[in-house]
Design a protein around this motif. Structure first.
Motif, PDB file in Angstrom:
ATOM      1  N   UNK A 309       0.820  -1.214   0.000  1.00  0.00           N
ATOM      2  CA  UNK A 309       0.000   0.000   0.000  1.00  0.00           C
ATOM      3  C   UNK A 309       0.855   1.266   0.000  1.00  0.00           C
ATOM      4  N   UNK A 310       1.954   1.273   0.739  1.00  0.00           N
ATOM      5  CA  UNK A 310       2.775   2.481   0.818  1.00  0.00           C
ATOM      6  C   UNK A 310       3.483   2.755  -0.508  1.00  0.00           C
ATOM      7  N   UNK A 311       3.919   1.709  -1.187  1.00  0.00           N
ATOM      8  CA  UNK A 311       4.568   1.915  -2.488  1.00  0.00           C
ATOM      9  C   UNK A 311       3.575   2.501  -3.475  1.00  0.00           C
ATOM     10  N   UNK A 312       2.325   2.040  -3.455  1.00  0.00           N
ATOM     11  CA  UNK A 312       1.312   2.616  -4.345  1.00  0.00           C
ATOM     12  C   UNK A 312       1.149   4.115  -4.071  1.00  0.00           C
ATOM     13  N   UNK A 343       6.025  -4.199 -11.081  1.00  0.00           N
ATOM     14  CA  UNK A 343       7.349  -3.565 -11.181  1.00  0.00           C
ATOM     15  C   UNK A 343       8.160  -3.871  -9.927  1.00  0.00           C
ATOM     16  N   UNK A 344       9.387  -4.287 -10.144  1.00  0.00           N
ATOM     17  CA  UNK A 344      10.337  -4.555  -9.063  1.00  0.00           C
ATOM     18  C   UNK A 344      11.301  -3.373  -8.952  1.00  0.00           C
ATOM     19  N   UNK A 345      11.388  -2.777  -7.748  1.00  0.00           N
ATOM     20  CA  UNK A 345      12.365  -1.715  -7.529  1.00  0.00           C
ATOM     21  C   UNK A 345      11.790  -0.314  -7.518  1.00  0.00           C
ATOM     22  N   UNK A 346      10.544  -0.160  -7.103  1.00  0.00           N
ATOM     23  CA  UNK A 346       9.934   1.164  -6.985  1.00  0.00           C
ATOM     24  C   UNK A 346      10.340   1.817  -5.666  1.00  0.00           C
ATOM     25  N   UNK A 347      10.154   3.136  -5.519  1.00  0.00           N
ATOM     26  CA  UNK A 347      10.533   3.809  -4.267  1.00  0.00           C
ATOM     27  C   UNK A 347       9.876   3.170  -3.045  1.00  0.00           C
ATOM     28  N   UNK A 348      10.700   2.851  -2.061  1.00  0.00           N
ATOM     29  CA  UNK A 348      10.215   2.204  -0.851  1.00  0.00           C
ATOM     30  C   UNK A 348      10.340   0.698  -0.890  1.00  0.00           C
ATOM     31  N   UNK A 349      10.902   0.163  -1.964  1.00  0.00           N
ATOM     32  CA  UNK A 349      10.997  -1.299  -2.127  1.00  0.00           C
ATOM     33  C   UNK A 349      11.968  -1.902  -1.125  1.00  0.00           C
ATOM     34  N   UNK A 350      11.558  -3.018  -0.549  1.00  0.00           N
ATOM     35  CA  UNK A 350      12.405  -3.822   0.333  1.00  0.00           C
ATOM     36  C   UNK A 350      12.164  -5.288   0.015  1.00  0.00           C
TER      37      UNK A 350
END
Length: 496
Positions: A309-312, A343-350
């Motif tokens: 949800x946060x990445x969205x 998508x792999x590697x968006x802002x906030x990705x862990x």
């Protein structure tokens, strides 16, 4: 001026970008129509469109055409720009009098850099270029064309921006140019019924997704619509003029963005009785989906992007996890097929968000998926974010063969691990018995076993190369870590 519109050849299997929002060589060979080039080509009866990648036209063959034309319009992309410049220079060597124009996202964002890359480039057109190219070919001076950047007396001149094209019905039908210049059976997208035809019913996208290339660099956020009658008439033309066609794909940024418009259009499409597919957002409600299905819609491309949800929120997707689940359940209940994009590697990705996204995707259980690396293209908000946080490494964007390589690197997710997560995503999703059987069953039903075999070979070949890359990257990283540790130990010993 006799004009050549060129989507240039470059890497093997590379869809150069003239109609592709994500220019790259795909896991499975895929080609989209060069829609943008075909609009101005339709305004110039003696012009020619050359789409190099799907027609297997070599650089040498393209260069040999230079003497036949007075104006070259080349649609470029960030990954292919260097190769495109070399092609332009080679063609200019053959025909020094030929004028060369570059169009596409890179020249919109960095017109000075693009022009200074080579004296072979006479001018560029920022953003939409339809009327500027057509009017220049008909004799209008560069100084009178909005949105044009060009060389004059050794300096670069930037003309003021013009407004976007509001009346899309005035534009020619690109499908008539397809009929004139292209072999429609050369175009292949794995999740579409082939052969297919694609074109736009709108331009622009009101959504604000930070990573999306087209609205931020080329077509804009202002949503402009063709009339439903104009769309229906072009569909009728396609159905009558492309024998053997199996599907029409409406390749808008978001086809069904507005409910009332979608339902009105579907009512007019239904009497044509044909199969079509489109793009969609998860904000589409069940009533709209039912109207689409009733009018012949088969499949939707849907950008889920992430299960976190946060990445969205970080990418300004304007959608929630609950919306995605409801939309997917509605679509499947109605009988619509979904191709899901992640998508792999968006802002906030862990690692934790990636695990959440893979599990989310498996829970949705859509028919097919595409897993891309988070590419930050110049001109996008994602790129600005990556630069501001020292995350972006623009070179290389590809592996030398046009396949994506990570260009946004996080401290806790290096290149090797990002690539590994892409492969993990595909593997966990498609190697489930349910998903694998679905793919095979559909191939049998559609009499597409040879196609499935070809696609499987292509995917497994790239999968092997990616696994080798991950292995080598890990070994290199380990060696570098050990060397640094040893050097630190020697330094400490020397200090003692």
């Amino acid at each position: 001026m006799r004009t050549l519109f060129l989507n240039p050849p470059s890497f093997e299997g590379f869809d150069g970008g003239a109609g592709s929002r994500w220019p790259a060589s795909r896991e499975i060979e895929s080609y989209w129509y060069p829609v943008w080039l075909c609009y101005p080509a339709g305004m110039l009866p003696d012009s020619k469109v050359i789409d190099g990648p799907p027609h297997k036209i070599s650089i040498e063959q393209v260069v040999a055409m230079a003497s036949d034309f007075e104006l070259l319009v080349l649609f470029t992309s960030t990954p292919g720009f260097d190769v495109d410049v070399k092609i332009a220079e080679m063609m200019k060597d053959v025909n020094p009098r030929m004028k060369v124009a570059f169009v596409g996202p890179p020249v919109t964002i960095e017109p000075d850099k693009s022009l200074m890359a080579s004296k072979a480039i006479d001018f560029v057109v920022r953003r939409e270029f339809d009327y500027q190219i057509a009017n220049y070919a008909k004799g209008t001076p560069l100084s009178e064309l909005p949105g044009v950047s060009y060389w004059k007396d050794g300096d670069i001149v930037h003309n003021p921006e013009g407004g976007v094209i509001e009346n899309l019905d005035e534009l020619p039908w690109v499908t008539k140019v397809y009929k004139r210049d292209l072999d429609f059976k050369r175009y292949n997208v794995p999740f579409l019924l082939n052969p297919f035809i694609s074109f736009y019913t709108t331009r622009g996208c009101p959504a604000m997704c930070t990573f999306c290339l087209w609205p931020q660099t080329h077509s804009g956020h202002r949503w402009r619509l063709r009339s439903s009658d104009d769309i229906v008439n072009e569909c009728r033309y396609v159905l009558e003029n492309f024998p053997g066609l199996k599907e029409i794909f409406f390749d808008d940024d978001t086809f069904n963005y507005k409910k009332d418009r979608t339902i009105e259009l579907c009512k007019k499409l239904k009497p044509l009785n044909f199969t079509w597919s489109c793009t969609s957002r998860v904000t589409t409600d069940a009533e709209t989906l039912r109207a689409m299905k009733d009018a012949g819609c088969r499949l939707m491309i849907v950008g889920y992007e992430s299960g976190d949800a946060q990445i969205l929120k970080n990418i300004k997707k304007g959608a929630t996890i609950d919306m995605a689940k409801r939309f997917t359940a509605d679509a499947h209940k109605i009988g619509l097929t979904i191709h899901g994009d992640f998508i792999v590697g968006l802002p906030g990705e862990t690692r934790e968000t990636l695990r959440t996204t893979i599990d989310f995707a498996k829970g949705l259980d859509v028919e097919t998926i595409q897993v891309s690396l988070g590419h930050a293209y110049p001109g996008t908000e994602f790129y600005d974010y990556a630069q501001k946080n020292n995350l972006v490494s623009i070179n290389p964007m590809h592996d030398g063969a046009g396949h994506q390589m990570p260009n946004v690197i996080y401290k806790h997710l290096d290149k090797g691990e990002l690539v590994d997560w892409v492969e993990r995503f595909y593997g966990e999703y498609y190697f489930r018995p349910k998903a694998a059987w679905r793919v095979v069953r559909k191939a049998v039903q559609n009499n597409d076993i040879p196609r499935l075999y070809k696609e499987a070979r292509e995917y497994l070949s790239l999968r092997s190369k990616r696994k080798q890359f991950v292995k080598e990257h890990r070994a290199t990283t380990l060696a570098a870590t050990e060397a640094a540790t040893e050097a630190a130990s020697r330094s400490a010993s020397a200090g003692d």
